[in-house]
Scaffold this motif. Structure first.
Motif, PDB file in Angstrom:
ATOM      1  N   LEU A  36       0.813  -1.219   0.000  1.00 60.53           N
ATOM      2  CA  LEU A  36       0.000   0.000   0.000  1.00 60.53           C
ATOM      3  C   LEU A  36       0.849   1.272   0.000  1.00 60.53           C
ATOM      4  O   LEU A  36       0.348   2.348  -0.289  1.00 60.53           O
ATOM      5  N   GLN A  37       2.127   1.130   0.364  1.00 57.09           N
ATOM      6  CA  GLN A  37       3.008   2.281   0.565  1.00 57.09           C
ATOM      7  C   GLN A  37       2.394   3.263   1.561  1.00 57.09           C
ATOM      8  O   GLN A  37       2.371   4.476   1.351  1.00 57.09           O
ATOM      9  N   MET A  38       1.853   2.681   2.656  1.00 56.07           N
ATOM     10  CA  MET A  38       1.249   3.464   3.736  1.00 56.07           C
ATOM     11  C   MET A  38       1.629   2.835   5.064  1.00 56.07           C
ATOM     12  O   MET A  38       1.885   1.637   5.134  1.00 56.07           O
ATOM     13  N   TRP A  39       1.631   3.649   6.088  1.00 59.28           N
ATOM     14  CA  TRP A  39       1.838   3.146   7.440  1.00 59.28           C
ATOM     15  C   TRP A  39       0.515   2.612   7.944  1.00 59.28           C
ATOM     16  O   TRP A  39      -0.539   3.232   7.747  1.00 59.28           O
ATOM     17  N   VAL A  40       0.540   1.436   8.573  1.00 62.50           N
ATOM     18  CA  VAL A  40      -0.677   0.798   9.080  1.00 62.50           C
ATOM     19  C   VAL A  40      -0.490   0.455  10.556  1.00 62.50           C
ATOM     20  O   VAL A  40       0.638   0.332  11.034  1.00 62.50           O
ATOM     21  N   ASP A  41      -1.610   0.295  11.265  1.00 59.97           N
ATOM     22  CA  ASP A  41      -1.510  -0.099  12.668  1.00 59.97           C
ATOM     23  C   ASP A  41      -1.055  -1.547  12.773  1.00 59.97           C
ATOM     24  O   ASP A  41      -0.894  -2.234  11.765  1.00 59.97           O
ATOM     25  N   ASP A  42      -0.846  -2.011  13.997  1.00 59.67           N
ATOM     26  CA  ASP A  42      -0.278  -3.345  14.205  1.00 59.67           C
ATOM     27  C   ASP A  42      -1.176  -4.474  13.713  1.00 59.67           C
ATOM     28  O   ASP A  42      -0.720  -5.590  13.516  1.00 59.67           O
ATOM     29  N   GLU A  43      -2.458  -4.206  13.492  1.00 61.61           N
ATOM     30  CA  GLU A  43      -3.362  -5.218  12.947  1.00 61.61           C
ATOM     31  C   GLU A  43      -3.560  -5.038  11.441  1.00 61.61           C
ATOM     32  O   GLU A  43      -4.273  -5.807  10.813  1.00 61.61           O
ATOM     33  N   ARG A  45      -5.236  -2.705   9.981  1.00 61.30           N
ATOM     34  CA  ARG A  45      -6.585  -2.220   9.674  1.00 61.30           C
ATOM     35  C   ARG A  45      -6.623  -0.730   9.377  1.00 61.30           C
ATOM     36  O   ARG A  45      -7.244  -0.295   8.431  1.00 61.30           O
ATOM     37  N   GLU A  46      -6.022   0.058  10.257  1.00 63.80           N
ATOM     38  CA  GLU A  46      -6.034   1.515  10.081  1.00 63.80           C
ATOM     39  C   GLU A  46      -4.845   1.923   9.229  1.00 63.80           C
ATOM     40  O   GLU A  46      -3.734   1.427   9.423  1.00 63.80           O
ATOM     41  N   ARG A  47      -5.056   2.846   8.307  1.00 62.17           N
ATOM     42  CA  ARG A  47      -3.999   3.315   7.423  1.00 62.17           C
ATOM     43  C   ARG A  47      -3.744   4.801   7.675  1.00 62.17           C
ATOM     44  O   ARG A  47      -4.684   5.561   7.870  1.00 62.17           O
ATOM     45  N   PHE A  48      -2.488   5.180   7.648  1.00 61.12           N
ATOM     46  CA  PHE A  48      -2.106   6.564   7.927  1.00 61.12           C
ATOM     47  C   PHE A  48      -1.163   7.059   6.842  1.00 61.12           C
ATOM     48  O   PHE A  48      -0.149   6.433   6.558  1.00 61.12           O
ATOM     49  N   ARG A  49      -1.474   8.201   6.241  1.00 64.14           N
ATOM     50  CA  ARG A  49      -0.626   8.793   5.207  1.00 64.14           C
ATOM     51  C   ARG A  49       0.347   9.811   5.780  1.00 64.14           C
ATOM     52  O   ARG A  49       1.401  10.039   5.200  1.00 64.14           O
ATOM     53  N   THR A  50      -0.013  10.456   6.845  1.00 65.44           N
ATOM     54  CA  THR A  50       0.768  11.593   7.337  1.00 65.44           C
ATOM     55  C   THR A  50       1.553  11.263   8.595  1.00 65.44           C
ATOM     56  O   THR A  50       1.440  11.950   9.604  1.00 65.44           O
ATOM     57  N   VAL A  51       2.336  10.207   8.557  1.00 64.34           N
ATOM     58  CA  VAL A  51       3.188   9.848   9.692  1.00 64.34           C
ATOM     59  C   VAL A  51       4.496  10.622   9.565  1.00 64.34           C
ATOM     60  O   VAL A  51       5.107  10.648   8.498  1.00 64.34           O
ATOM     61  N   SER A  52       4.899  11.285  10.650  1.00 62.92           N
ATOM     62  CA  SER A  52       6.083  12.144  10.606  1.00 62.92           C
ATOM     63  C   SER A  52       7.258  11.633  11.420  1.00 62.92           C
ATOM     64  O   SER A  52       8.399  11.924  11.087  1.00 62.92           O
ATOM     65  N   TYR A  53       6.968  10.912  12.510  1.00 66.89           N
ATOM     66  CA  TYR A  53       8.035  10.495  13.417  1.00 66.89           C
ATOM     67  C   TYR A  53       7.851   9.055  13.845  1.00 66.89           C
ATOM     68  O   TYR A  53       6.752   8.516  13.808  1.00 66.89           O
ATOM     69  N   TRP A  54       8.942   8.455  14.318  1.00 63.84           N
ATOM     70  CA  TRP A  54       8.909   7.078  14.798  1.00 63.84           C
ATOM     71  C   TRP A  54       9.955   6.912  15.894  1.00 63.84           C
ATOM     72  O   TRP A  54      10.865   7.731  16.029  1.00 63.84           O
ATOM     73  N   MET A  55       9.811   5.846  16.674  1.00 63.04           N
ATOM     74  CA  MET A  55      10.841   5.410  17.618  1.00 63.04           C
ATOM     75  C   MET A  55      10.672   3.917  17.840  1.00 63.04           C
ATOM     76  O   MET A  55       9.577   3.378  17.652  1.00 63.04           O
ATOM     77  N   PRO A  56      11.751   3.221  18.215  1.00 66.40           N
ATOM     78  CA  PRO A  56      11.632   1.783  18.491  1.00 66.40           C
ATOM     79  C   PRO A  56      10.702   1.532  19.671  1.00 66.40           C
ATOM     80  O   PRO A  56      10.574   2.380  20.561  1.00 66.40           O
ATOM     81  N   LEU A  57      10.059   0.386  19.670  1.00 62.16           N
ATOM     82  CA  LEU A  57       9.243  -0.009  20.818  1.00 62.16           C
ATOM     83  C   LEU A  57      10.159  -0.309  22.002  1.00 62.16           C
ATOM     84  O   LEU A  57      11.276  -0.809  21.812  1.00 62.16           O
TER      85      LEU A  57
END
Length: 76
Positions: A36-43, A45-57
């Motif tokens: 999809l070339q999109m960020w999705v939740d851990d299941e 189901r939810e798709r997000f286009r505007t993710v800006s930041y991340w960090m390791p769990l």
């Protein structure tokens, strides 16, 4: 503790679950869906286009030193 937030351009692209933050401040556990070339939740189901930041769990908590006992069932 948790590390600092990093720009999304540096996030892993191999399906690894990480902590993500959208432009709107929504924080969730997710991963990149390459198809999809999109960020999705851990299941997935939810798709997000505007993710800006991340960090390791963070690492999971260490197991307690005492065994967890199952609840005792009592008849009425």
């Amino acid at each position: 503790g948790l590390g600092a937030w990093s720009p999304i351009a540096t996030a892993p692209r191999n399906g690894l679950l990480v902590l993500l933050c959208t432009d709107g401040g929504i924080v969730f556990v997710g991963k990149l869906n390459k198809h999809l070339q999109m960020w999705v939740d851990d299941e997935g189901r939810e798709r997000f286009r505007t993710v800006s930041y991340w960090m390791p769990l963070p690492a999971p908590p260490k197991a307690p030193n005492v065994a967890i006992k199952p609840p005792v069932l009592r008849s009425a």
